[in-house]
Design an enzyme around this catalytic site. Structure first.
Site, PDB file in Angstrom:
ATOM      1  CB  THR A  35      41.785  96.787  10.596  1.00  0.00           C
ATOM      2  OG1 THR A  35      41.829  96.021   8.916  1.00  0.00           O
ATOM      3  CG2 THR A  35      40.300  96.390  10.738  1.00  0.00           C
ATOM      4  CG  PHE A  61      39.494  95.882  15.429  1.00  0.00           C
ATOM      5  CD1 PHE A  61      39.165  94.265  15.318  1.00  0.00           C
ATOM      6  CD2 PHE A  61      40.931  96.120  14.919  1.00  0.00           C
ATOM      7  CE1 PHE A  61      39.470  93.889  13.764  1.00  0.00           C
ATOM      8  CE2 PHE A  61      41.632  95.297  14.021  1.00  0.00           C
ATOM      9  CZ  PHE A  61      40.118  93.831  13.725  1.00  0.00           C
TER      10      PHE A  61
END
Lengths: 271, 352
Positions: free
Chosen positions: B253, B255
């Site tokens: 992921t 960010f």
């Protein structure tokens, strides 16, 4: 032999079981390691030693079927995590025994080969559960089982849809008490005549004495076994189980050299 | 046995008290920027009045005062230090907190309920930074965050990409054979589908991965487990039954770090958002500017503009620095070609 359909040899096609790059049924496969996983340190040190000596796979017990309920029962989940670490470090696939149907799916998360021990050979619900898993099953011969009974148990696993079974001769009970069991070497060529499954030998449990392990390893090679499973402990005198039959790494390394040399010779001889 | 049971209850109360105390300190840090000086005598008097009034049964007002004198002393000590706080969405132990700590270990992560609270907190100066997930390698764009980016005036000052590893957590001394039900965020449950079905567990969706771990710790039930980060195991005193239970190892992921001011440090990656005029070839003409200037795009995402149905905004990331003349020239051209243009910031590209 009656009712042996899926495991029966038809023609000349033999099963080669592939486990993480190791092929059982092609060449000679050696599985080694301690009877029980006792600690992370003991397990990793033994794993490094057997890897260095040329073992192909690592064994270690997490759940121990002991004669006495007061004897060391194994570390369970903690042991499985240690075995996972041993694989990560050495790259050797993991063989470990499963005793309970409730453990099968969990042991599959950590191990590459599920061992069904001699005492559980005819535990049919365990055989079925292992047959439903996607892992190779190492099926030991019960200590008072005929070859026919043993092959019927393998049939149970194949019948559930799992074709990856390795048979393991580990000695049967006779009137002899000097050795722990009597290694039935004739079972190896017999099984080879009857089935397409690979068969290996466990000399440690068969004789129960360090001094007799080497000759039985060599005899297993001569009898046509596809491999060995041997108990090795970094320091057998302090082992929590089966200390009388565990080799130290030096003895194991020595046996490995002789066994590999004999296998090469026997293969040439057979052409 | 009775003694042990009661001591366990006391341990649990201590744990809850410390957790609440930590929450109080988090608010203390958040409101630091809103007051003129660290010491506020009127407010202190108010707090003491308050606690005296609420002292009850065994707790005498004198005892409460003694405790709170220490608490206020510690609060002021924290406020006097130069601590930077970063807001993240979720409970403590969320993957966003893991990302914040690996981006900058010196930052103090503050949990926020929703993504919008993170944006608002930074805007209102209560938070120095915000950290939000923008895209996941398996699931794609995080819709809510991308929509908030389109509307915000905040700047992007950094990015970090972290691998997401899911673990099966249970309360201490749980026998894994007893586990029947597993709670987690639907996305985590989906990413561990293989493990869940192999072990015949019953998956139950929960609002947050860390929230599931928190609930488990509070309930203390032995037949349930949670799928969360390793940080959660540490924070909520849980056992990791099985590590890395995700179906795909490569689960990452990305960010973004948000701030009210643009980054002062040199960067090598930029983000921008634009809307084109509703005419043929409009998007193509914008993209051609980047192609002609030989600028490498790393992401392009289109999102419907919520206030204007039928309109789309494009979120675009590219490699290069906004101090570079080539980039500046390209951006000038883009401004002329677009109906809306917003430069989000220049920051250091995350190590892959």
């Amino acid at each position: 032999m009656k009712n042996i359909k899926l495991v029966a040899l038809s023609g000349s096609k033999r099963t080669i079981v592939k486990v993480d790059g190791v092929k059982i049924g092609e060449g000679f496969t050696v599985i080694a390691g301690p009877c029980s996983v006792e600690s992370e340190e003991q397990t990793l040190e033994t794993a490094r030693a057997v890897k260095k000596a040329g073992a192909d796979m690592f064994r270690g017990g997490a759940f121990k079927p002991r004669t006495s309920p007061y004897a060391f029962q194994g570390l369970g989940l903690k042991a499985l995590k240690i075995l996972e670490k041993a694989k990560k470090e050495t790259g050797m696939p993991i063989v470990t025994e499963v005793l309970d149907t409730r453990d099968v799916s969990w042991v599959c998360e950590y191990a590459d080969i599920l061992q069904i021990g001699a005492r559980n050979m005819q535990n049919f619900s365990l055989l079925k559960e292992a047959g439903k898993s996607n892992k190779t099953v190492l099926l030991k011969r019960g200590m008072h089982s005929t070859i026919e009974e043993w092959l019927n148990c393998a049939e149970y696993i194949l019948n559930e849809g799992n074709p990856n079974v390795i048979l393991c001769e580990r000695g049967i009970r006779t009137f002899e008490t000097y050795t722990r069991n009597t290694l039935d070497l004739s079972a190896i060529p017999a099984v080879k005549e009857l089935t397409h499954l690979p068969v290996i030998v466990d000399p440690s449990h068969a004789v129960g004495k360090v001094s007799l392990i080497e000759p039985m390893c060599l005899a297993a090679v001569a009898a046509g076994a596809d491999g060995l499973i041997i108990e090795v402990h970094r320091n057998p005198t302090e082992a929590l189980s089966d200390k009388e039959q565990a080799l130290n790494p030096r003895q194991f390394s020595d046996i490995m050299k002789k066994t590999r040399a004999l296998y090469k010779y026997v293969t040439e001889l057979r052409g | 046995m009775e003694l042990q049971k009661m001591r366990k209850k006391i341990d649990l109360i201590d744990y809850e008290m410390l957790k609440l105390l930590n929450q109080r300190m988090e608010y203390v840090l958040r409101l630091k920027k809103l007051k003129s000086s660290v010491t506020d005598t009127d407010r202190e008097l108010e707090v003491f009045q308050h606690i005296r009034r609420f002292s009850q049964h065994l707790i005498k007002p004198e005892f409460s005062e003694k405790i709170f004198r220490e608490i206020i002393k510690e609060s002021k000590r924290l406020q006097e230090q130069d601590i930077k706080v970063v807001g993240f969405q979720g409970e403590h132990g969320a993957y966003s907190e893991v990302a914040a700590l690996s981006y900058e270990p010196a930052l103090v992560p503050i949990p926020c309920v929703d993504f919008v609270d993170v944006f608002e907190g930074v805007k209102n100066n209560q938070l120095d930074y915000g950290i939000v997930p923008v895209e996941n390698s398996l699931e794609g764009a995080v819709a809510q965050v991308n929509d908030l980016l389109i509307e915000t005036d905040l700047k992007i000052t950094g990015e970090i990409s972290i691998p997401i590893h899911h673990h099966l957590l249970a309360i201490k001394e749980t026998d894994y054979r007893d586990i029947r039900v597993v709670y987690s965020h639907p996305q985590a449950l989906a990413q561990c589908h293989g493990f869940i079905s192999r072990n015949k567990l019953d998956p139950r969706p929960f609002y947050d991965t860390a929230g599931a771990a928190k609930m488990l710790a509070a309930k203390g039930a032995r037949s349930i487990a949670a799928i969360s980060s390793a940080l959660c195991a540490e924070l909520y005193n849980l056992d990791i039954i099985k590590e890395n239970i995700e179906d795909h190892e490569s689960n990452k992921t990305r960010f973004l770090v948000l701030s009210a001011e643009p980054s002062k440090a040199a960067g090598n990656k930029c983000s921008m958002i634009f809307q084109t005029r509703h005419e043929a070839g409009a998007l193509f003409r914008v993209l051609r500017i980047f192609s002609d200037a030989d600028i490498n795009l790393t992401r392009i995402e289109s999102r419907p503009v919520r206030k204007e149905p039928g309109q789309y905004a494009f979120l675009l990331d590219f490699l290069g620095s906004d101090t570079d003349a080539k980039i500046r020239g390209a951006l000038e051209k883009v401004k002329k070609e677009t109906a809306m243009f917003k430069f989000m910031g220049c920051y250091k590209e995350a190590v892959k």
